[in-house]
Scaffold this active site. Structure first.
Site, mmCIF file in Angstrom:
data_model
loop_
_atom_site.group_PDB
_atom_site.id
_atom_site.type_symbol
_atom_site.label_atom_id
_atom_site.label_comp_id
_atom_site.label_asym_id
_atom_site.label_seq_id
_atom_site.Cartn_x
_atom_site.Cartn_y
_atom_site.Cartn_z
ATOM 1 N N SER A 5 36.955 24.116 -17.594
ATOM 2 C CA SER A 5 36.458 23.842 -16.207
ATOM 3 C C SER A 5 35.391 23.023 -16.056
ATOM 4 O O SER A 5 35.396 22.081 -16.546
ATOM 5 C CB SER A 5 36.454 25.461 -15.956
ATOM 6 O OG SER A 5 36.431 25.505 -14.427
ATOM 7 N N ASP A 82 46.970 27.807 -12.265
ATOM 8 C CA ASP A 82 45.788 27.907 -12.039
ATOM 9 C C ASP A 82 45.214 27.891 -10.482
ATOM 10 O O ASP A 82 45.651 26.928 -9.816
ATOM 11 C CB ASP A 82 44.955 26.499 -12.628
ATOM 12 C CG ASP A 82 43.337 26.747 -12.730
ATOM 13 O OD1 ASP A 82 42.837 27.144 -12.038
ATOM 14 O OD2 ASP A 82 42.942 26.288 -13.843
ATOM 15 N N HIS A 112 43.635 30.239 -15.266
ATOM 16 C CA HIS A 112 42.372 29.689 -15.754
ATOM 17 C C HIS A 112 41.724 30.621 -16.549
ATOM 18 O O HIS A 112 40.451 30.428 -16.697
ATOM 19 C CB HIS A 112 41.437 29.338 -14.385
ATOM 20 C CG HIS A 112 40.370 28.416 -14.422
ATOM 21 N ND1 HIS A 112 40.480 27.023 -14.404
ATOM 22 C CD2 HIS A 112 38.895 28.590 -14.557
ATOM 23 C CE1 HIS A 112 39.449 26.389 -14.468
ATOM 24 N NE2 HIS A 112 38.531 27.255 -14.545
#
Length: 142
Positions: A5, A82, A112
């Protein structure tokens, strides 16, 4: 160098801003074009000010565009489920580069989460190990 991320974005930016220092880069669901996303714009304006030209030096998509494909091999895994993909990650923008040094793998049902990372971390470790293969093994580690 590897990250997830925001950390994936950081790994890409660090590696791209220091050519020759890293043998390979990888990321899980990286923030790919922060100067074009709400989160990135908020962070960049607070840390770098309102001059958007300065932001480009910390935007992985822009760094890749300006690299002329002179960067280490990059492996990216991204889940299509995600929840941050559309608004914040913009991973699909990396595909438009048609860069043979970037392997972008899409995974239909992954999001995610930790499960996503744990499913592919071994492949990322192997990716980096292959690119570090030119480094002689130390007898102390045999």
């Amino acid at each position: 160098m590897c990250g997830h991320s925001m950390g994936g974005h950081g790994a890409l930016v660090c590696g791209l801003r220091r050519p020759g220092q890293y043998q390979s880069l990888s990321a899980f669901a990286p923030v790919s074009a922060p100067s074009q996303t709400p989160w990135g714009q908020k962070a960049f304006s607070r840390y770098l000010g309102d001059d958007t030209r300065q932001w480009l030096a910390y935007d992985s998509l822009e760094l890749l565009k300006s690299s002329g494909q002179q960067h280490p091999p990059i492996l990216i895994d991204q889940g299509r489920a995600d929840p941050f993909l559309e608004a914040e990650l913009k991973t699909e923008y990396l595909e438009t580069l048609n860069d043979p040094q970037i392997t972008l793998r899409w995974h239909e049902t992954y999001d995610h989460s930790y499960f996503f990372i744990s499913s592919f971390i071994g492949e990322h470790l192997n990716f980096h190990a292959r690119h570090l293969g030119a480094v002689p093994r130390s007898p102390a580690h045999d």
